[in-house]
Design a protein around this motif. Structure first.
Motif, PDB file in Angstrom:
ATOM      1  N   TYR A 188      39.238 -36.023 -25.292  1.00 39.70           N
ATOM      2  CA  TYR A 188      38.376 -37.031 -25.910  1.00 39.70           C
ATOM      3  C   TYR A 188      36.982 -37.021 -25.295  1.00 39.70           C
ATOM      4  O   TYR A 188      36.830 -36.757 -24.102  1.00 39.70           O
ATOM      5  N   TYR A 243      33.902 -39.879 -24.928  1.00 36.55           N
ATOM      6  CA  TYR A 243      33.455 -41.255 -25.092  1.00 36.55           C
ATOM      7  C   TYR A 243      32.006 -41.358 -24.642  1.00 36.55           C
ATOM      8  O   TYR A 243      31.563 -40.637 -23.753  1.00 36.55           O
ATOM      9  N   LEU A 273      31.774 -39.754 -21.059  1.00 35.47           N
ATOM     10  CA  LEU A 273      33.062 -39.664 -20.383  1.00 35.47           C
ATOM     11  C   LEU A 273      34.011 -38.785 -21.180  1.00 35.47           C
ATOM     12  O   LEU A 273      34.111 -38.897 -22.399  1.00 35.47           O
ATOM     13  N   SER A 306      45.015 -36.758 -22.593  1.00 37.34           N
ATOM     14  CA  SER A 306      46.348 -37.358 -22.607  1.00 37.34           C
ATOM     15  C   SER A 306      47.326 -36.317 -23.137  1.00 37.34           C
ATOM     16  O   SER A 306      46.916 -35.264 -23.643  1.00 37.34           O
ATOM     17  N   ASN A 340      51.374 -41.883 -23.609  1.00 36.09           N
ATOM     18  CA  ASN A 340      50.020 -41.576 -24.058  1.00 36.09           C
ATOM     19  C   ASN A 340      48.928 -42.071 -23.133  1.00 36.09           C
ATOM     20  O   ASN A 340      47.825 -42.361 -23.588  1.00 36.09           O
ATOM     21  N   GLU A 341      49.219 -42.135 -21.845  1.00 40.25           N
ATOM     22  CA  GLU A 341      48.199 -42.605 -20.910  1.00 40.25           C
ATOM     23  C   GLU A 341      47.016 -41.649 -20.907  1.00 40.25           C
ATOM     24  O   GLU A 341      47.178 -40.429 -20.830  1.00 40.25           O
ATOM     25  N   GLN A 342      45.812 -42.214 -20.971  1.00 39.48           N
ATOM     26  CA  GLN A 342      44.600 -41.416 -20.929  1.00 39.48           C
ATOM     27  C   GLN A 342      44.028 -41.427 -19.517  1.00 39.48           C
ATOM     28  O   GLN A 342      43.996 -42.463 -18.856  1.00 39.48           O
ATOM     29  N   PHE A 343      43.548 -40.260 -19.104  1.00 40.91           N
ATOM     30  CA  PHE A 343      42.931 -40.085 -17.792  1.00 40.91           C
ATOM     31  C   PHE A 343      41.490 -39.640 -17.993  1.00 40.91           C
ATOM     32  O   PHE A 343      41.218 -38.734 -18.782  1.00 40.91           O
ATOM     33  N   PHE A 344      40.585 -40.265 -17.255  1.00 46.15           N
ATOM     34  CA  PHE A 344      39.161 -40.047 -17.459  1.00 46.15           C
ATOM     35  C   PHE A 344      38.542 -39.226 -16.332  1.00 46.15           C
ATOM     36  O   PHE A 344      38.948 -39.324 -15.172  1.00 46.15           O
ATOM     37  N   GLY A 345      37.535 -38.434 -16.713  1.00 43.77           N
ATOM     38  CA  GLY A 345      36.713 -37.766 -15.731  1.00 43.77           C
ATOM     39  C   GLY A 345      35.655 -38.702 -15.183  1.00 43.77           C
ATOM     40  O   GLY A 345      35.516 -39.843 -15.655  1.00 43.77           O
ATOM     41  N   PRO A 346      34.858 -38.237 -14.208  1.00 39.59           N
ATOM     42  CA  PRO A 346      33.855 -39.083 -13.565  1.00 39.59           C
ATOM     43  C   PRO A 346      32.615 -39.320 -14.410  1.00 39.59           C
ATOM     44  O   PRO A 346      31.808 -40.194 -14.096  1.00 39.59           O
TER      45      PRO A 346
END
Lengths: 115, 113
Positions: free
Chosen positions: A33, A35, A90, A94, A102-108
């Motif tokens: 994704y 954002y 961002l 997932s 479906n947990e989403q993990f974000f970059g910095p």
């Protein structure tokens, strides 16, 4: 490992420049994704790639062009941006629609400034 | 689309205090996540909690899906808890198209020493 990496951390570009943001994950996730987050606002979805295919485009202007070369990489190509495009971009990942988890993990994030 | 509202928008705490943040959503959800965004912009996963109660150290969260709300509890707050707390949900209706996460407006927390 639940790490999503993004490069560069900061980017300053002129309105006539072409640049790219990069995102990488090695968790075997099949959904990725982009954002966009403006100051003091929540993140807003731009694009979703599911199994390397674009599945959601939230009516984003064509000066933003996403690309998913393989299941680990996600790029965002930028061209002819406007100053109002300055924001934190961002990337997230997932497991993908085949999974019920479906947990989403974000970059910095990449902090973009358009002059 | 689904609406997500968080309250309060701002919260100032003295170190050591407890607090509760609330997230209301307008439709059935398949997923709910709580994040902490630090001053550098990194979104840190706190909880993946579509329903029930979970605890992680001084933090805990409860989601009551049938009543469309979730609560985040911070106990014995520390200055490092400062930042913005977001809840985010996605709807079962568009699960097949990819997991569109919709964020609430956030709660900005400042913990004073």
């Amino acid at each position: 490992d639940t790490e999503v990496t993004q490069t560069p951390k900061h980017l300053v570009m002129g309105m006539t420049n072409k640049k790219s943001l990069k995102c990488e994950q090695h968790m075997g996730h099949r959904a990725m994704y982009w954002y966009k987050q403006k100051a003091k606002k929540p993140p807003e979805l731009m694009f979703v790639y599911s199994y390397e295919k674009l599945s959601i485009n939230e009516s984003v202007p064509s000066r933003f062009s996403p690309e998913c070369p393989n299941s680990s990489l996600l790029n965002l190509h930028l061209h002819a941006l406007q100053p109002e495009d300055s924001a934190l971009y961002l990337c997230a990942s997932s497991q993908g629609r085949q999974s019920s988890y479906n947990e989403q993990f974000f970059g910095p994030g990449t902090r973009l400034t358009v002059l | 689309g689904i609406q997500v509202e968080q309250s309060p928008p701002d919260l100032i705490l003295q170190e050591g205090a407890n607090s509760t943040l609330r997230c209301n959503f307008s439709d059935s959800v398949n997923n709910l996540q709580w994040f902490h965004q630090n001053p550098w912009g990194q979104l840190i996963n706190l909880f993946y909690i579509p329903s029930g109660t979970k605890q992680n150290g001084r933090l805990s969260a409860t989601t009551v899906a049938t009543e469309r709300y979730s609560l985040l509890y911070i106990s014995s707050s520390q200055t490092t808890d400062s930042g913005v707390y977001f809840c985010a949900v996605f709807s079962v209706m568009i699960k097949a198209a990819g997991n569109k996460l919709t964020f609430g407006g956030g709660t900005r927390v400042l913990v004073k020493p």
